[in-house]
Scaffold this active site. Structure first.
Site, short mmCIF file in Angstrom:
data_model
loop_
_atom_site.label_atom_id
_atom_site.label_comp_id
_atom_site.label_asym_id
_atom_site.label_seq_id
_atom_site.Cartn_x
_atom_site.Cartn_y
_atom_site.Cartn_z
N TYR A 26 4.98 9.79 11.61
CA TYR A 26 3.62 9.27 11.43
C TYR A 26 3.66 7.76 11.63
O TYR A 26 4.54 7.08 11.09
CB TYR A 26 3.11 9.59 10.02
CG TYR A 26 1.71 9.11 9.74
CD1 TYR A 26 0.61 9.69 10.37
CD2 TYR A 26 1.46 8.08 8.83
CE1 TYR A 26 -0.70 9.25 10.11
CE2 TYR A 26 0.17 7.65 8.55
CZ TYR A 26 -0.90 8.24 9.21
OH TYR A 26 -2.18 7.80 8.93
N ASP B 29 9.49 1.66 13.36
CA ASP B 29 8.39 1.63 12.40
C ASP B 29 9.01 1.75 11.01
O ASP B 29 9.39 2.83 10.57
CB ASP B 29 7.42 2.78 12.68
CG ASP B 29 6.25 2.77 11.71
OD1 ASP B 29 6.28 1.99 10.74
OD2 ASP B 29 5.30 3.55 11.93
N LYS C 55 3.19 -1.44 3.43
CA LYS C 55 3.55 -1.01 2.08
C LYS C 55 4.21 -2.13 1.26
O LYS C 55 3.53 -3.00 0.75
CB LYS C 55 4.40 0.26 2.13
CG LYS C 55 3.62 1.40 2.83
CD LYS C 55 4.21 2.75 2.62
CE LYS C 55 3.61 3.80 3.54
NZ LYS C 55 2.58 4.62 2.95
N1 PMP Z 1 3.88 4.03 9.74
C1 PMP Z 1 4.52 4.75 8.80
C2 PMP Z 1 5.97 5.08 8.99
C3 PMP Z 1 3.85 5.16 7.65
O1 PMP Z 1 4.49 5.89 6.73
C4 PMP Z 1 2.49 4.80 7.49
C5 PMP Z 1 1.70 5.20 6.26
N2 PMP Z 1 2.21 6.17 5.47
C6 PMP Z 1 1.87 4.06 8.50
C7 PMP Z 1 2.59 3.68 9.61
C8 PMP Z 1 0.44 3.64 8.38
O2 PMP Z 1 0.29 2.69 7.39
P1 PMP Z 1 -1.14 2.47 6.68
O3 PMP Z 1 -1.40 3.70 5.88
O4 PMP Z 1 -0.93 1.23 5.86
O5 PMP Z 1 -2.12 2.27 7.77
#
Ligand code: PMP
Length: 424
Positions: A142, A235, A263
């Site tokens: 994700y 990521d 985060k």
């Molecule tokens: N990349 C990863 C690996 C994530 O786990 C998440 C959110 N869980 C995101 C991007 C997206 O971040 P946000 O919810 O702050 O938009």
């Protein structure tokens, strides 16, 4: 009807599904979501006054626990001095300096408001810098909810092929490959090599269960990217500042071309960031032609909360203590049949295999290696654990988080609750 249920009924009238982010809805576990009124340390208190030990921790940002006193003091101080200027200010500079000094390959950084924005901007940068159209993404990873990334995406979309509303043209520019399969990457480069702008991966995939990739796989992935002049984007929205300060990149000794963070970097306030070499980052406006902007970007409250958080994380002891706790969890679960756990640093994922192979701890590395019984057994398991006063992520595919506010006693109680609840 309890207070949380009453609030949820009201929320359903004014908000799709009653929530502002899908996984909060309890759709994957049944029943109505808890409405949380306050949180301190490792504890949540809901609208009915019930208390829970929290292992969701806002899905990862709160590595120090809820309401950490130093983060609170920094945020309060920021608020007392005005909370948004729309100008240059010193706090984003200090946070940028703190990060770039410790992660040398991240020479320049741009702050945004979420992980989604960080990824979206990094992909635009990758396409501009390479002049190529295609992005390689892995099934089950994700990367936020930008159109290009909502294909075989994990998290709230685990098991769903693609979001409605993503155009065929956009989907055609995202190549989806299986995790843990280097031949698939080699073949994709053989077929499309000179059209691939970037390969994006969670170096510790944590949105479709926890699916650790081998070091050898990730090193080979990095090598293939270099060979074909495609950018490697790590990521690290979840793994950044959690798998040590420098995240998985530092653990692996791999220098990705670009990294995305979210985060922890904002200490629980809305912050994301992308970073990389100076030459790449100089493509970003106003230094270069790749447009990227944000009214609330580098908001001083969020920057100071992030600074207070990351300053504490420069002490490696904090990570050692978290790893002791996750080690206790792993050891305790070895004795319990039909439940396995994958642990990486302070991240964990419980997988359930009722009627399965006892307490064998196997490590799935791709979504299709997860036993199908897991998702079916999770709702009942989740409710049993909740009744024992423990809040797990309300989805079979989301990972759990241990924070510095958790104790060995918490872990012992957690293991006991799992023992009492385990699926048979
Ligand atoms: N990349 C990863 C690996 C994530 O786990 C998440 C959110 N869980 C995101 C991007 C997206 O971040 P946000 O919810 O702050 O938009």
């Amino acid at each position: 009807m309890n207070e949380s249920s009453k609030l949820f009924e009201r929320a359903l009238r004014v908000t799709p599904g009653g929530v502002h982010s899908p996984v909060r809805s309890f759709a994957a576990v049944g029943g109505r979501p808890l409405f949380i009124e306050s949180a301190h340390g490792a504890q949540l208190t809901d609208a009915d006054g019930a208390r829970y030990t929290d292992y969701c921790m806002a899905f990862g940002p709160l590595i120090l626990g809820h309401g950490d006193a130093d983060v609170a003091a920094a945020a309060h101080d920021a608020i007392n001095n005005g909370w948004s200027f729309g100008t240059a200010e010193r706090w984003s500079l200090e946070l940028a300096e703190l990060i770039t000094a410790r992660i040398p390959w991240a020479e320049q950084i741009r702050f945004v408001n979420s992980g989604t924005e960080a990824v979206m901007s990094a992909l635009r940068l990758a396409r501009a810098a390479t002049g190529r159209p295609l992005i390689v993404k892995f099934a089950g990873c994700y990367h936020g909810h930008s159109d290009a990334m909502l294909i075989e995406a994990g998290s709230g979309m685990a098991g769903i092929p693609a979001s409605a509303g993503v155009s065929t043209a956009t989907a055609a520019e995202t190549l989806i490959l299986p995790l843990n399969d280097i031949a698939a990457v080699t073949n994709a480069f053989a077929d499309h090599g000179d059209r691939i702008a970037a390969v994006i991966i969670e170096p510790l995939p944590a949105n479709n269960g926890l699916l650790p990739q081998t070091d050898a796989y990730l090193h080979e992935l990095a090598r293939l990217c270099r060979q074909h002049a495609a950018l490697l984007i790590f990521d690290e929205v979840i793994s950044g500042f959690r798998c040590g300060f420098g995240g998985r990149a530092e653990q692996l000794g791999i220098e990705p071309d670009l990294v995305t963070w979210g985060k922890i970097i904002g200490g629980g306030f809305p912050v994301g960031a992308f970073a990389g070499s100076k030459s790449l980052m100089q493509c970003i406006a106003p230094a270069g032609p790749v447009y990227q902007a944000g009214t609330l970007s580098a908001n001083p409250v969020a920057m100071r909360a992030g600074l207070a958080t990351l300053e504490k994380l420069t002490d490696g002891l904090l990570y050692d203590n978290l790893n002791l706790l996750s080690g206790e969890l792993r050891a305790g679960l070895k004795q319990i049949p039909n439940v396995s756990v994958t642990v990486h640093d302070s991240l964990f994922w419980l997988h359930l295999h009722p009627n399965g192979a006892g307490n064998i701890i196997d490590v799935p590395r791709a979504p299709d290696q997860i036993r199908p019984e897991h998702a079916a057994a999770y709702p009942q398991f989740f409710r049993g654990i909740l009744n024992a006063g423990i809040y797990l992520p309300p989805s079979p595919y989301e990972v759990g988080f241990i924070s510095a506010a958790h104790s060995s006693d918490n872990i012992r109680d957690f293991i006991a609750a799992i023992k009492n609840t385990h699926p048979s």
